[in-house]
Write a protein that holds these residues in place. Sequence first.
Motif, PDB file in Angstrom:
ATOM      1  N   ASP A 133      48.679 -21.487  37.047  1.00 28.27           N
ATOM      2  CA  ASP A 133      48.583 -20.815  38.276  1.00 28.27           C
ATOM      3  C   ASP A 133      47.352 -19.699  38.265  1.00 28.27           C
ATOM      4  N   ALA A 134      47.615 -19.037  37.193  1.00 25.44           N
ATOM      5  CA  ALA A 134      46.761 -17.710  37.229  1.00 25.44           C
ATOM      6  C   ALA A 134      45.213 -18.308  36.860  1.00 25.44           C
ATOM      7  N   ALA A 135      45.078 -19.280  36.340  1.00 25.80           N
ATOM      8  CA  ALA A 135      43.680 -19.822  35.574  1.00 25.80           C
ATOM      9  C   ALA A 135      43.176 -20.762  36.918  1.00 25.80           C
ATOM     10  N   ARG A 156      62.787 -20.635  37.737  1.00 27.52           N
ATOM     11  CA  ARG A 156      62.768 -19.298  37.490  1.00 27.52           C
ATOM     12  C   ARG A 156      61.843 -18.840  36.538  1.00 27.52           C
ATOM     13  N   SER A 157      61.572 -19.374  35.389  1.00 30.75           N
ATOM     14  CA  SER A 157      60.415 -19.003  34.394  1.00 30.75           C
ATOM     15  C   SER A 157      59.074 -19.197  35.255  1.00 30.75           C
ATOM     16  N   SER A 158      58.863 -20.131  36.012  1.00 28.32           N
ATOM     17  CA  SER A 158      57.360 -20.390  36.525  1.00 28.32           C
ATOM     18  C   SER A 158      57.168 -19.288  37.560  1.00 28.32           C
ATOM     19  N   VAL A 159      58.416 -18.689  38.087  1.00 26.45           N
ATOM     20  CA  VAL A 159      58.090 -17.787  39.146  1.00 26.45           C
ATOM     21  C   VAL A 159      57.588 -18.317  40.544  1.00 26.45           C
ATOM     22  N   GLY A 160      58.031 -19.622  40.646  1.00 25.82           N
ATOM     23  CA  GLY A 160      57.501 -20.324  41.863  1.00 25.82           C
ATOM     24  C   GLY A 160      56.397 -21.027  41.608  1.00 25.82           C
ATOM     25  N   CYS A 161      55.524 -21.139  40.492  1.00 27.44           N
ATOM     26  CA  CYS A 161      54.282 -21.604  40.055  1.00 27.44           C
ATOM     27  C   CYS A 161      54.288 -23.227  40.042  1.00 27.44           C
ATOM     28  N   ASN A 165      50.850 -25.652  41.727  1.00 29.10           N
ATOM     29  CA  ASN A 165      50.372 -26.547  40.988  1.00 29.10           C
ATOM     30  C   ASN A 165      50.283 -27.778  41.307  1.00 29.10           C
ATOM     31  N   GLN A 166      49.154 -28.664  41.277  1.00 29.02           N
ATOM     32  CA  GLN A 166      49.428 -29.983  41.454  1.00 29.02           C
ATOM     33  C   GLN A 166      49.964 -30.592  40.087  1.00 29.02           C
ATOM     34  N   ALA A 245      49.592 -20.548  23.104  1.00 26.12           N
ATOM     35  CA  ALA A 245      48.478 -21.573  22.851  1.00 26.12           C
ATOM     36  C   ALA A 245      47.926 -21.987  23.936  1.00 26.12           C
ATOM     37  N   ALA A 246      48.602 -22.554  24.879  1.00 24.11           N
ATOM     38  CA  ALA A 246      48.125 -23.038  26.099  1.00 24.11           C
ATOM     39  C   ALA A 246      47.410 -21.878  26.988  1.00 24.11           C
ATOM     40  N   ALA A 247      47.695 -20.992  26.935  1.00 28.33           N
ATOM     41  CA  ALA A 247      47.014 -19.733  27.655  1.00 28.33           C
ATOM     42  C   ALA A 247      45.861 -19.494  27.054  1.00 28.33           C
ATOM     43  N   ILE A 248      45.706 -19.275  25.575  1.00 24.23           N
ATOM     44  CA  ILE A 248      44.385 -19.108  24.870  1.00 24.23           C
ATOM     45  C   ILE A 248      43.476 -20.404  24.947  1.00 24.23           C
ATOM     46  N   LEU A 249      43.802 -21.462  25.200  1.00 23.48           N
ATOM     47  CA  LEU A 249      42.708 -22.568  25.481  1.00 23.48           C
ATOM     48  C   LEU A 249      42.450 -22.509  26.913  1.00 23.48           C
ATOM     49  N   THR A 250      43.217 -22.269  27.800  1.00 27.54           N
ATOM     50  CA  THR A 250      42.906 -22.252  29.189  1.00 27.54           C
ATOM     51  C   THR A 250      41.841 -21.380  29.611  1.00 27.54           C
TER      52      THR A 250
END
Length: 260
Positions: A133-135, A156-161, A165-166, A245-250
């Motif tokens: 969502d942030a990206a 909960r951990s996605s804070v609603g994301c 997202n699709q 890792a996913a955040a770094i790549l994204t």
Amino acid sequence: MKQISSIQNSYIKELLKLQEKSRERRKKGLFLIEGEREISLAKAGNYSIDTILFNPEIYSLDNIEENINYIEITSEVYKKIAYRESTEGIIAVVKTKDFSFSEIKLNSPAPLILVMEGIEKPGNIGAMLRTADAANVDAVFIANPKSDIFNPNIIRSSVGCIFTNQIGVGTSEEIIEFLQKNNINIYSATLQNSNEYHKNDYTQPTALVVGTEATGLTKIWREKATQNINIPMQGVIDSMNVSVAAAILTFEAKRQRAFK
């Protein structure tokens, strides 16, 4: 308006089953959302709200919408069914959605997709949905899921994301077929036959694929990749948390795209 004051109420017992068991969520086609922000995001994501339960001692119900059932519950009942420790006084019973690929719409000429394969921990899935969502990625694909997507800990951990997202869910084979059909380059995060992640061009249609920390990606992702990639480790261990890792790549992909 209906009121429920007993935790022994049959409907409350049904809600507890929805909260605790993925089998019940699949059977009933329903799940629970707790919190005003998350419920608002679900509405914006075209999720259908079946029932709103609220505790008037905590939450003030200002608007009543048609086609939604409203139930006033006591503090005792709310505490029984609330999943989070921090309370907001409102819980929604929501209809599940179909995460088939036919619902995915790629409007960008160079879509950016995050793929996660076989992730077991709901917290990691939720964290990656937040990153997506942030990206503002075009879609998130979940291959061979080990957790029910409507698991309350993912919400909960996605804070609603999960609602912003699709999302497409399927086997690795189905997702690879979709990516190839849409001419999307596949970059699989793995140590085998890989180069460093920042040496690749992610400005073209791109799918970034991550797997479990314990076993990594399955063979099919390593073999079907346009390029296998790695994040070089400079410490003692040879891996990092999959959501990191996913955040770094994204965000490397977003950097190359100048955050467009």
